[in-house]
Motif scaffolding. Sequence first.
Motif, PDB file in Angstrom:
ATOM      1  N   SER A   1      -7.190   3.618   1.670  1.00  0.00           N
ATOM      2  CA  SER A   1      -6.777   3.601   3.069  1.00  0.00           C
ATOM      3  C   SER A   1      -5.912   2.368   3.274  1.00  0.00           C
ATOM      4  N   GLY A   2      -5.443   2.216   4.502  1.00  0.00           N
ATOM      5  CA  GLY A   2      -4.691   1.004   4.821  1.00  0.00           C
ATOM      6  C   GLY A   2      -5.594   0.022   5.536  1.00  0.00           C
ATOM      7  N   GLY A   3      -5.016  -0.749   6.419  1.00  0.00           N
ATOM      8  CA  GLY A   3      -5.802  -1.677   7.226  1.00  0.00           C
ATOM      9  C   GLY A   3      -6.466  -2.766   6.421  1.00  0.00           C
ATOM     10  N   SER A   4      -7.634  -3.181   6.906  1.00  0.00           N
ATOM     11  CA  SER A   4      -8.304  -4.345   6.320  1.00  0.00           C
ATOM     12  C   SER A   4      -8.911  -4.058   4.947  1.00  0.00           C
TER      13      SER A   4
ATOM     14  N   ASP B   1      -4.707   8.218   4.299  1.00  0.00           N
ATOM     15  CA  ASP B   1      -3.708   8.432   5.335  1.00  0.00           C
ATOM     16  C   ASP B   1      -2.517   7.528   5.073  1.00  0.00           C
TER      17      ASP B   1
ATOM     18  N   ARG C   1       1.271   6.142   7.043  1.00  0.00           N
ATOM     19  CA  ARG C   1       2.199   6.129   8.162  1.00  0.00           C
ATOM     20  C   ARG C   1       3.533   6.666   7.663  1.00  0.00           C
TER      21      ARG C   1
ATOM     22  N   ASN D   1       1.122   2.026   4.428  1.00  0.00           N
ATOM     23  CA  ASN D   1      -0.127   1.781   3.707  1.00  0.00           C
ATOM     24  C   ASN D   1       0.130   1.651   2.204  1.00  0.00           C
TER      25      ASN D   1
ATOM     26  N   GLY E   1     -11.534   2.783   5.843  1.00  0.00           N
ATOM     27  CA  GLY E   1     -11.846   1.765   6.832  1.00  0.00           C
ATOM     28  C   GLY E   1     -12.230   2.485   8.115  1.00  0.00           C
TER      29      GLY E   1
ATOM     30  N   HIS F   1     -12.083   5.355  14.500  1.00  0.00           N
ATOM     31  CA  HIS F   1     -11.279   6.282  13.693  1.00  0.00           C
ATOM     32  C   HIS F   1     -11.384   5.943  12.212  1.00  0.00           C
TER      33      HIS F   1
ATOM     34  N   LYS G   1      -2.814   4.718  17.697  1.00  0.00           N
ATOM     35  CA  LYS G   1      -2.535   3.416  17.081  1.00  0.00           C
ATOM     36  C   LYS G   1      -1.164   3.509  16.424  1.00  0.00           C
TER      37      LYS G   1
ATOM     38  N   ARG H   1       2.149   9.978  11.307  1.00  0.00           N
ATOM     39  CA  ARG H   1       1.322   9.732  10.121  1.00  0.00           C
ATOM     40  C   ARG H   1       0.946  11.048   9.445  1.00  0.00           C
TER      41      ARG H   1
ATOM     42  N   LYS I   1     -15.923  -4.191  14.809  1.00  0.00           N
ATOM     43  CA  LYS I   1     -16.449  -2.893  14.371  1.00  0.00           C
ATOM     44  C   LYS I   1     -17.884  -2.662  14.851  1.00  0.00           C
TER      45      LYS I   1
HETATM   46  O1  LIG Z   1      -4.364   2.684  11.041  1.00  0.00           O
HETATM   47  C1  LIG Z   1      -5.232   2.589  10.186  1.00  0.00           C
HETATM   48  O2  LIG Z   1      -6.424   2.027  10.518  1.00  0.00           O
HETATM   49  C2  LIG Z   1      -7.603   2.259   9.739  1.00  0.00           C
HETATM   50  C3  LIG Z   1      -8.587   1.143  10.068  1.00  0.00           C
HETATM   51  O3  LIG Z   1      -7.969  -0.091   9.811  1.00  0.00           O
HETATM   52  P1  LIG Z   1      -8.756  -1.474   9.920  1.00  0.00           P
HETATM   53  O4  LIG Z   1      -7.684  -2.531   9.764  1.00  0.00           O
HETATM   54  O5  LIG Z   1      -9.407  -1.507  11.276  1.00  0.00           O
HETATM   55  O6  LIG Z   1      -9.751  -1.515   8.808  1.00  0.00           O
HETATM   56  C4  LIG Z   1      -7.286   2.380   8.272  1.00  0.00           C
HETATM   57  O7  LIG Z   1      -8.425   2.714   7.538  1.00  0.00           O
HETATM   58  C5  LIG Z   1      -6.201   3.434   8.098  1.00  0.00           C
HETATM   59  O8  LIG Z   1      -5.917   3.666   6.752  1.00  0.00           O
HETATM   60  C6  LIG Z   1      -4.961   2.936   8.784  1.00  0.00           C
HETATM   61  O9  LIG Z   1      -3.866   3.824   8.667  1.00  0.00           O
END
Ligand SMILES: O=C1O[C@H](COP(=O)(O)O)[C@@H](O)[C@H](O)[C@H]1O
Length: 336
Positions: free
Chosen positions: A127-130, A158, A160, A170, A235, A241, A267, A272, A295
């Motif tokens: 995934s992306g994000g953190s 996922d 973008r 991502n 994530g 989400h 977001k 995406r 979270k």
């Molecule tokens: O937009 C997204 O957000 C989710 C959650 O990201 P986080 O930074 O809150 O961990 C991420 O899992 C997803 O891949 C990404 O496209």
Amino acid sequence: MERWSVSATLAPRAPNFELVRASSSKRSFNPKGSRGGSSSSVGVVGRRNSASRVVSSTGFGGVRASASGRRFGPRIWAMGTSTQIKDGVELKVFESVQDLGDDLADYVAALSKCAVEARAAFSIVLSGGSLISTMGKLTEEPYLGSIDWARWHVFWADERVVPLDHPDSNYKLALDGLLSKVPIPPGNVYAINDKLSPQKAAEDYELGLKQLVKKNVLRLDEAGEYPRFDLILLGMGPDGHLASLFPHHPLVSKTDTWVASIEDSPKPPPERITLTLPAINAAENVAFVATGSGKADKLKLVFGGDLPFGEVPAKLVSPVSGKLVWFADKPAVAKL
Ligand SMILES: O=C1O[C@H](COP(=O)(O)O)[C@@H](O)[C@H](O)[C@H]1O
């Protein structure tokens, strides 16, 4: 021509939670696919707190008691190193993001080893994000030299729909933070085609996955309906989400494709593609990584009682025939 030409350039359930087992070993982890089956656990791991004790738990929404027996509020997790079994779900809570990253690296390495031994390939979905920043340990020894990177096949839960070198991508996030630092063959990294519209990109990604099933790089689930990835790493956003499946969005209930497009993501960026929920739930192993106090509210709902469908999409992740593990830090579980 190979379909994945882009990459070639490399470019809950709540109740009845039961304390079944307690262990001081952080290696008590038992992924689906490893020898020893698919036990599930809820526990807390803190390397620098190995003396921490197990605290009793009576269940999701149950009552935690101190070692002295004093009741001080509902908890489903406990400080210290412990492993507690809950059907189908393991929650591991760490003292720090660094501790979490250490354990996550062990987890991924163990699953990689199992998959490579069993099928000579390891399909891992990012995934992306953190998430990516918690995977840095994998780029260091002993993981760097011991993981069979040549057998990895990397996908995205996922993406973008932006150019692959865009800061919102991502793929770029993973490339910069992980993929450029480990010897995965570029042809095994399956980025989206960033020249296509969201809908076409989703169709194209699904087609690519189906071609990999034909080549035996990927498997199907038992029903032959969805891909069975070895590991999907997710994530959870502060709104609950996962991937690009957002609260109350119609995509949450989409079941007729493996991959879907979204053009109105709440977001940014709005366009995406995402794996659908049944494609995620067909995986052999799914892991969420949730860190930080942002979270906490939604994590409480994930492990709490019933909610209207789609209110917290992360709650809907429940592998049909696989194992789900949550990796969380203390701030993320503060409200459990
Ligand atoms: O937009 C997204 O957000 C989710 C959650 O990201 P986080 O930074 O809150 O961990 C991420 O899992 C997803 O891949 C990404 O496209």
